[in-house]
Design an enzyme around this catalytic site. Structure first.
Site, PDB file in Angstrom:
ATOM      1  N   GLU A  45      72.718  33.654  63.959  1.00 39.17           N
ATOM      2  CA  GLU A  45      73.326  33.197  65.203  1.00 39.17           C
ATOM      3  C   GLU A  45      73.952  34.391  65.892  1.00 39.17           C
ATOM      4  O   GLU A  45      74.879  35.001  65.373  1.00 39.17           O
ATOM      5  CB  GLU A  45      74.397  32.153  64.921  1.00 39.17           C
ATOM      6  N   ASP A  56      87.426  28.980  68.244  1.00 41.40           N
ATOM      7  CA  ASP A  56      87.418  30.054  67.267  1.00 41.40           C
ATOM      8  C   ASP A  56      88.813  30.524  66.879  1.00 41.40           C
ATOM      9  O   ASP A  56      89.725  30.556  67.698  1.00 41.40           O
ATOM     10  CB  ASP A  56      86.606  31.243  67.812  1.00 41.40           C
TER      11      ASP A  56
END
Lengths: 254, 394
Positions: A45, A56
């Site tokens: 990814e 995140d």
């Protein structure tokens, strides 16, 4: 057949690695991808950095901020990747937040991905319904698999809905958390992995968030098809050069 | 019929929606399914209105500013949200949301804050209800808004510095959202403005709508009519404007003016005038106008007023702008400061610098002598004394 679907048919637990494009150095992108493939990683990814990555934790936030400071842009990433299929065979996905993709133009973005040989996209803040109503046709036109997330709080009904519009794998978020905040899995998580496995969905599940070593990789993949490592790999890159990737990957899969 | 309110899918025209990671979906969906139902409950209404009256001190006066009106040769009314408990309109929303949180069974409250006004208003209602309160605030804002940090602490809130990005409001909001992702079951996020994923913009606008509800009957007493010719409010995220406009949105004869912060000037690179400098994009879960690079990275805004220092604008306002329903005007730091001082000297009211932006309109735009112009005086200037002192070398 899409490389992701081919890979999912292999009889093994898959290791997928996330990294932020443009980190640690602006031009590391291709080297990191090549080294990951050489080390035996199954899928990659490629993180398109964003200024405000809501889902995140600190590690990926910091790598995104550094990548942007280094000068990473959407166009530059595509430029770096343009010959990637001359050397790399494994499935490649781009993971990024929706706004940079929206500004590039969703169709233009998908077209460019197709030309380069990107196999799928993971866009955490693109809602399932908006994708289904507005963008599904475009993604399919360019042969891109869109990967949706589920969490321990996602209802069974919604999981079945997400399964019905997925055509690759389901990204199973291991626990209620942002990336990089777990240190191990307890019974709660393994019960959740099993509960989803018992639903016998059409799409295999790959676990992300909280996988950092051989132990958590083994736990995460006991009931699932594979696992994704992000923050732990970024942390490794922050301390070691890109030549040490093989050692990191071997330590996970030993 | 044309409407400027939210549609059933959570959009104002093309703006709004809920562009959120799946981790937030259960929380936001729970709120979406319940907020209108809960707000319509007679018990909820009763408790909300009682607190607004006895605790906040509502209705806030609609004050005819005689000397200001004389100077600008028009009829200027000030909606005195500055007289509310905690000093601004922010508390209307936090009272509503804390009651909402209780009915949803949440016992942990999180909030973001820039200058600290919303943080104080949240800490206040958490103290009132005995709920745990965590406020995220940019590290830089913590340093420059020490009195509000102290207030929050006195009120029992835990203030957590946002250390990411530019360490200001945008990043405090990111941190609050991350907290909510990490605590999906027991926590309610009290957003301070008409921003964020649907249903937040609509819910916050409804809680703030008390402002225009009161303007209608108060103006009736003063002028014998419920509708002014103009309603003027400053817009950062846009909650005081949303409240002041709410009941006038669908009446075109009431002209709406939104005042944005131009900072050092539109072209200076140090500005927060989103309507001029922004384009459509996604910030904090909402599709709206926002200041961003060509590559879709969010740009740091600048304004002397911390409350207007936001790179986006609520989706309702993005729609009011693109549809032409509201006129958007930008006011620089120095124009706002001058207007703030003028209000002190003409009316004996020290306004928040945010509200001073709205007042600066009178130097920019001429109104007719019989126009009825309502200005939302969204907050008081106590929190801004240091900025006033530095600016005017007082």
């Amino acid at each position: 057949m899409n490389r992701i679907n081919q890979k999912l048919q292999q009889d093994k637990k898959l290791l997928s690695i996330y990294f932020t494009a443009g980190y640690p150095n602006l031009n590391d992108t291709v080297t990191i991808i090549q080294n990951l493939e050489k080390s035996g990683v199954d899928m990659i990814e490629i993180g398109l950095p964003f200024s405000d990555p809501l889902a995140d934790g600190p590690t990926i936030q910091a790598s995104s901020a550094q990548a942007l400071k280094n000068g990473m842009t959407t166009n530059l990433l595509f430029e770096q990747l343009k010959d990637i299929r001359k050397t790399v065979k494994i499935p490649l996905l781009i993971m990024g937040y929706f706004n940079p993709i929206l500004q590039y133009g969703v169709e233009a973005f998908c077209k460019r991905c197709n030309e380069i040989g990107i196999d799928g996209l993971i866009i955490p803040d693109l809602p399932v319904d908006v994708y289904n109503e507005e963008y599904k046709m475009t993604f399919e036109k360019y042969g891109l698999i869109n990967v949706f997330l589920i969490t321990p709080q996602t209802s069974e009904e919604r999981i079945r809905y997400i399964d019905s519009i997925s055509n690759g794998f389901i990204y199973m978020v291991s626990s209620a958390s942002v990336t990089g905040s777990q240190t191990g899995f307890g019974k709660e998580q393994t019960d959740y992995f099993k509960r989803i496995a018992d639903m016998t969905l059409n799409n295999p599940q790959i676990v992300g968030f909280g996988i950092s070593n051989n132990k958590t990789f083994t736990q995460a993949t006991q009931h699932t098809k594979g696992a994704i490592i992000g923050s732990a790999f970024i942390k490794h890159l922050s301390k070691n050069c890109v030549d040490t990737i093989d050692g990191f990957v071997k330590s996970i899969e030993k | 019929m044309k409407t400027y309110n939210v549609n059933e899918k959570g959009y104002y025209g093309e703006f709004g929606g809920a562009y959120i990671p799946e981790m937030l979906y259960p929380n936001v969906e729970e709120l979406r399914q319940n907020y209108l139902k809960i707000m319509a409950e007679p018990e909820f209404q009763k408790e909300f209105n009682q607190l607004l009256k006895d605790y906040v001190g509502r209705p806030s006066p609609l004050y005819f500013a005689k000397r200001l009106s004389e100077k600008y040769n028009t009829k200027i009314y000030l909606k005195r949200e500055d007289l509310n408990h905690t000093g601004a309109h922010k508390i209307n929303n936090t009272i509503g949301q804390i009651l909402m949180a209780k009915r949803l069974g949440k016992h942990r409250i999180i909030a973001e804050t820039g200058a600290g006004q919303h943080g104080v208003a949240t800490a206040t209602v958490c103290a009132l209800m005995g709920l745990e309160c965590i406020v995220y605030m940019g590290e830089i804002d913590i340093a420059r808004q020490a009195p509000n940090v102290a207030r929050m602490k006195m009120l029992g809130a835990k203030v957590i510095p946002a250390l990411s990005g530019s360490r200001t409001l945008k990043d405090a909001t990111n941190e609050a959202i991350r907290d909510w992702i990490n605590n999906p079951v027991d926590t309610h996020y009290i957003i301070g403005s008409v921003v964020g994923p649907h249903p937040y913009p609509d819910m916050v606008a409804r809680f703030q709508s008390i402002v225009s509800e009161e303007i209608q009957w108060q103006l009736k007493k003063h002028e014998g009519k419920t509708k002014p010719d103009y309603v003027i409010a400053c817009v950062g995220g846009g909650s005081n404007a949303a409240g002041a406009y709410y009941y006038f949105l669908d009446y075109d004869e009431v002209k709406l003016i939104a005042v944005e912060a131009a900072g050092l000037g539109i072209d200076s690179g140090e500005s927060a005038a989103t309507s001029v400098l922004g384009k459509e994009g996604i910030i904090h879960g909402s599709k709206t106008l926002l200041m961003q690079t060509n590559d879709g990275q969010i740009i740091e805004p600048y304004s002397i007023s911390a409350g207007l220092d936001y790179p986006g604008v609520g989706p309702m306002h993005a729609h009011l702008y693109t549809s032409g329903r509201a006129e958007f005007i930008s006011i620089t730091d120095s124009e706002a400061m001058k207007a703030g001082l003028e209000l002190c000297q003409l009316e004996g009211i020290i306004p928040a610098i945010e509200s001073a932006h709205a007042l600066a309109i009178f130097e920019q735009k001429t109104f007719k002598p019989d126009d009825i112009v309502v200005v939302s005086l969204s907050g008081r200037g106590d929190k801004d004394l240091e900025t006033y002192i530095n600016h005017f070398s007082l």
